[in-house]
Write a protein that holds these residues in place. Sequence first.
Motif, PDB file in Angstrom:
ATOM      1  N   SER A   9       0.823  -1.205   0.000  1.00 16.15           N
ATOM      2  CA  SER A   9       0.000   0.000   0.000  1.00 16.15           C
ATOM      3  C   SER A   9       0.861   1.261   0.000  1.00 16.15           C
ATOM      4  N   ILE A  10       1.907   1.258   0.810  1.00 12.46           N
ATOM      5  CA  ILE A  10       2.804   2.429   0.877  1.00 12.46           C
ATOM      6  C   ILE A  10       3.483   2.643  -0.467  1.00 12.46           C
ATOM      7  N   TRP A  11       3.988   1.555  -1.070  1.00 12.03           N
ATOM      8  CA  TRP A  11       4.645   1.694  -2.375  1.00 12.03           C
ATOM      9  C   TRP A  11       3.672   2.227  -3.425  1.00 12.03           C
ATOM     10  N   ALA A  12       2.431   1.755  -3.390  1.00  8.19           N
ATOM     11  CA  ALA A  12       1.432   2.232  -4.353  1.00  8.19           C
ATOM     12  C   ALA A  12       1.180   3.731  -4.161  1.00  8.19           C
ATOM     13  N   GLN A  16       2.259   7.297  -6.714  1.00  6.17           N
ATOM     14  CA  GLN A  16       1.310   8.302  -7.184  1.00  6.17           C
ATOM     15  C   GLN A  16       1.697   9.724  -6.763  1.00  6.17           C
ATOM     16  N   MET A  17       2.685   9.874  -5.880  1.00  3.93           N
ATOM     17  CA  MET A  17       3.072  11.200  -5.387  1.00  3.93           C
ATOM     18  C   MET A  17       4.013  11.890  -6.369  1.00  3.93           C
ATOM     19  N   MET A  21       6.116  16.352  -3.140  1.00  4.06           N
ATOM     20  CA  MET A  21       5.467  15.693  -2.021  1.00  4.06           C
ATOM     21  C   MET A  21       6.369  14.593  -1.444  1.00  4.06           C
ATOM     22  N   LEU A  22       7.070  13.857  -2.304  1.00  6.31           N
ATOM     23  CA  LEU A  22       7.995  12.818  -1.835  1.00  6.31           C
ATOM     24  C   LEU A  22       9.117  13.413  -0.987  1.00  6.31           C
TER      25      LEU A  22
END
Length: 84
Positions: A9-12, A16-17, A21-22
Amino acid sequence: MTTVELRTSIWADLDQMNVDMLESVSRYVKRLRRHASPVRHTTSHQIKREAAMLFVKNLSVRGGQPVPADESGIEALVNEKYDK
């Protein structure tokens, strides 16, 4: 949620960021790690050490013979264990 599901979930979410934001998330995580880790470990180690010392101070040797007053408690325990 399992660890594998959480990581996926975190990788997904990271995929998308955008770059800005990253970088913001990265700075935030670094601040959390820098401020939280040393305090937690130091406190934890200090509490464990104090608890262990309290335990050692309260230990008593039972064998029918009193421990001489001039002998250290820990030395008496070591002697009781290894001198037999």
